[in-house]
Motif scaffolding. Sequence first.
Motif, mmCIF file in Angstrom:
data_model
loop_
_atom_site.group_PDB
_atom_site.id
_atom_site.type_symbol
_atom_site.label_atom_id
_atom_site.label_comp_id
_atom_site.label_asym_id
_atom_site.label_seq_id
_atom_site.Cartn_x
_atom_site.Cartn_y
_atom_site.Cartn_z
ATOM 1 N N ALA A 170 10.944 -8.711 -18.370
ATOM 2 C CA ALA A 170 11.907 -8.970 -17.697
ATOM 3 C C ALA A 170 11.816 -9.503 -16.194
ATOM 4 C CB ALA A 170 13.121 -7.792 -17.681
ATOM 5 N N VAL A 171 12.497 -10.253 -15.656
ATOM 6 C CA VAL A 171 12.165 -10.665 -14.136
ATOM 7 C C VAL A 171 13.558 -10.465 -13.456
ATOM 8 C CG1 VAL A 171 10.089 -12.186 -14.680
ATOM 9 C CG2 VAL A 171 12.529 -13.056 -14.807
ATOM 10 N N ASP A 172 13.419 -10.416 -12.109
ATOM 11 C CA ASP A 172 14.511 -10.618 -11.371
ATOM 12 C C ASP A 172 14.983 -11.906 -10.972
ATOM 13 O OD1 ASP A 172 12.579 -11.322 -9.423
ATOM 14 O OD2 ASP A 172 13.003 -9.658 -8.094
ATOM 15 N N THR A 173 15.971 -12.327 -10.413
ATOM 16 C CA THR A 173 16.602 -13.704 -10.305
ATOM 17 C C THR A 173 15.481 -14.643 -9.599
ATOM 18 O OG1 THR A 173 18.806 -12.990 -10.059
ATOM 19 C CG2 THR A 173 18.466 -15.011 -9.176
ATOM 20 N N ALA A 174 14.534 -13.872 -8.606
ATOM 21 C CA ALA A 174 13.610 -14.758 -7.644
ATOM 22 C C ALA A 174 12.568 -15.153 -8.820
ATOM 23 C CB ALA A 174 13.103 -13.872 -6.507
ATOM 24 N N GLY A 175 12.195 -14.098 -9.581
ATOM 25 C CA GLY A 175 11.103 -14.328 -10.635
ATOM 26 C C GLY A 175 11.687 -15.239 -11.706
ATOM 27 N N LEU A 176 12.752 -15.513 -12.181
ATOM 28 C CA LEU A 176 13.251 -16.568 -12.902
ATOM 29 C C LEU A 176 13.399 -17.859 -12.370
ATOM 30 C CD1 LEU A 176 14.736 -16.973 -15.686
ATOM 31 C CD2 LEU A 176 17.026 -16.509 -14.700
ATOM 32 N N GLN A 177 13.442 -17.784 -11.101
ATOM 33 C CA GLN A 177 13.570 -19.079 -10.205
ATOM 34 C C GLN A 177 12.123 -19.552 -10.574
ATOM 35 O OE1 GLN A 177 15.961 -17.658 -6.830
ATOM 36 N NE2 GLN A 177 15.682 -19.683 -6.659
ATOM 37 N N ALA A 178 11.055 -18.549 -10.253
ATOM 38 C CA ALA A 178 9.734 -19.013 -10.284
ATOM 39 C C ALA A 178 9.479 -19.377 -11.842
ATOM 40 C CB ALA A 178 8.800 -17.742 -9.816
ATOM 41 N N LEU A 179 9.647 -18.707 -12.776
ATOM 42 C CA LEU A 179 9.641 -19.170 -13.847
ATOM 43 C C LEU A 179 9.912 -20.736 -14.435
ATOM 44 C CD1 LEU A 179 10.149 -16.006 -16.234
ATOM 45 C CD2 LEU A 179 7.712 -17.022 -15.749
ATOM 46 N N LEU A 180 11.121 -20.943 -14.010
ATOM 47 C CA LEU A 180 11.782 -22.148 -14.225
ATOM 48 C C LEU A 180 11.432 -23.375 -13.246
ATOM 49 C CD1 LEU A 180 15.161 -20.833 -15.435
ATOM 50 C CD2 LEU A 180 13.246 -21.747 -16.842
ATOM 51 N N HIS A 181 10.942 -22.901 -12.476
ATOM 52 C CA HIS A 181 10.609 -23.886 -10.976
ATOM 53 C C HIS A 181 12.058 -24.599 -10.940
ATOM 54 C CE1 HIS A 181 6.171 -23.474 -11.199
ATOM 55 N NE2 HIS A 181 6.546 -23.571 -12.512
ATOM 56 N N ALA A 182 13.216 -23.787 -10.708
ATOM 57 C CA ALA A 182 14.499 -24.309 -10.392
ATOM 58 C C ALA A 182 15.130 -23.566 -9.378
ATOM 59 C CB ALA A 182 15.404 -24.172 -11.447
ATOM 60 N N GLY A 183 16.387 -24.049 -8.640
ATOM 61 C CA GLY A 183 16.842 -23.302 -7.826
ATOM 62 C C GLY A 183 17.607 -22.146 -8.385
ATOM 63 N N ILE A 184 18.307 -21.362 -7.489
ATOM 64 C CA ILE A 184 19.257 -20.046 -7.931
ATOM 65 C C ILE A 184 20.104 -20.647 -8.771
ATOM 66 C CG2 ILE A 184 20.465 -20.169 -6.016
ATOM 67 C CD1 ILE A 184 20.272 -16.982 -6.095
ATOM 68 N N LYS A 185 20.919 -21.657 -8.367
ATOM 69 C CA LYS A 185 22.181 -21.950 -9.041
ATOM 70 C C LYS A 185 21.788 -22.265 -10.382
ATOM 71 C CE LYS A 185 26.175 -24.911 -9.185
ATOM 72 N NZ LYS A 185 26.268 -25.963 -9.982
ATOM 73 N N THR A 186 20.455 -23.237 -10.851
ATOM 74 C CA THR A 186 20.173 -23.626 -12.132
ATOM 75 C C THR A 186 19.440 -22.577 -12.710
ATOM 76 O OG1 THR A 186 19.833 -25.934 -11.228
ATOM 77 C CG2 THR A 186 18.728 -25.364 -13.399
ATOM 78 N N ALA A 187 18.753 -21.849 -12.296
ATOM 79 C CA ALA A 187 18.029 -20.578 -13.006
ATOM 80 C C ALA A 187 18.953 -19.611 -13.486
ATOM 81 C CB ALA A 187 17.244 -19.845 -12.186
ATOM 82 N N THR A 188 20.284 -19.344 -12.746
ATOM 83 C CA THR A 188 21.214 -18.387 -13.094
ATOM 84 C C THR A 188 22.174 -18.985 -14.270
ATOM 85 O OG1 THR A 188 22.671 -19.118 -11.329
ATOM 86 C CG2 THR A 188 21.547 -16.880 -11.335
ATOM 87 N N GLU A 189 22.402 -20.289 -14.186
ATOM 88 C CA GLU A 189 23.143 -20.947 -15.180
ATOM 89 C C GLU A 189 22.280 -20.992 -16.640
ATOM 90 O OE1 GLU A 189 24.000 -24.879 -14.077
ATOM 91 O OE2 GLU A 189 25.608 -24.321 -12.462
ATOM 92 N N ILE A 190 21.218 -21.256 -16.482
ATOM 93 C CA ILE A 190 20.205 -20.805 -17.942
ATOM 94 C C ILE A 190 20.172 -19.578 -18.462
ATOM 95 C CG2 ILE A 190 17.882 -21.191 -18.619
ATOM 96 C CD1 ILE A 190 17.585 -23.641 -16.619
ATOM 97 N N GLY A 191 20.233 -18.612 -17.317
ATOM 98 C CA GLY A 191 20.008 -17.139 -17.782
ATOM 99 C C GLY A 191 21.306 -16.815 -18.311
ATOM 100 N N ILE A 192 22.564 -17.169 -18.025
ATOM 101 C CA ILE A 192 23.832 -16.773 -18.396
ATOM 102 C C ILE A 192 24.119 -17.592 -19.733
ATOM 103 C CG2 ILE A 192 26.197 -17.039 -18.220
ATOM 104 C CD1 ILE A 192 25.523 -16.457 -15.070
ATOM 105 N N ALA A 193 23.802 -18.811 -19.849
ATOM 106 C CA ALA A 193 23.738 -19.612 -21.133
ATOM 107 C C ALA A 193 23.036 -18.874 -22.297
ATOM 108 C CB ALA A 193 23.463 -20.934 -21.009
ATOM 109 N N ALA A 194 21.855 -18.239 -22.039
ATOM 110 C CA ALA A 194 20.889 -17.838 -22.789
ATOM 111 C C ALA A 194 21.349 -16.407 -23.247
ATOM 112 C CB ALA A 194 19.485 -17.829 -22.155
#
Length: 65
Positions: free
Chosen positions: A15-39
């Motif tokens: 598991a990663v925090d939101t900043a880690g998720l952004q780093a994994l996806l190479h995306a901004g906070i909005k896109t990263a959280t949208e992907i995380g919620i959709a998943a």
Amino acid sequence: MLKTNEHNASFNDLAVDTAGLQALLHAGIKTATEIGIAAGAKIYVGRRVLWNVAKIRKYLDEISE
């Protein structure tokens, strides 16, 4: 002092925090959280929000062409 904003997140992490998720996806906070919620990968630990990397990976595999 240690830098706290440097993330070396990888898809091998559980598991990663939101900043880690952004780093994994190479995306901004909005896109990263949208992907995380959709998943359906959002995890609450107290007030902290973590993201299940396995669910993120599975979701990305399913939506890719």
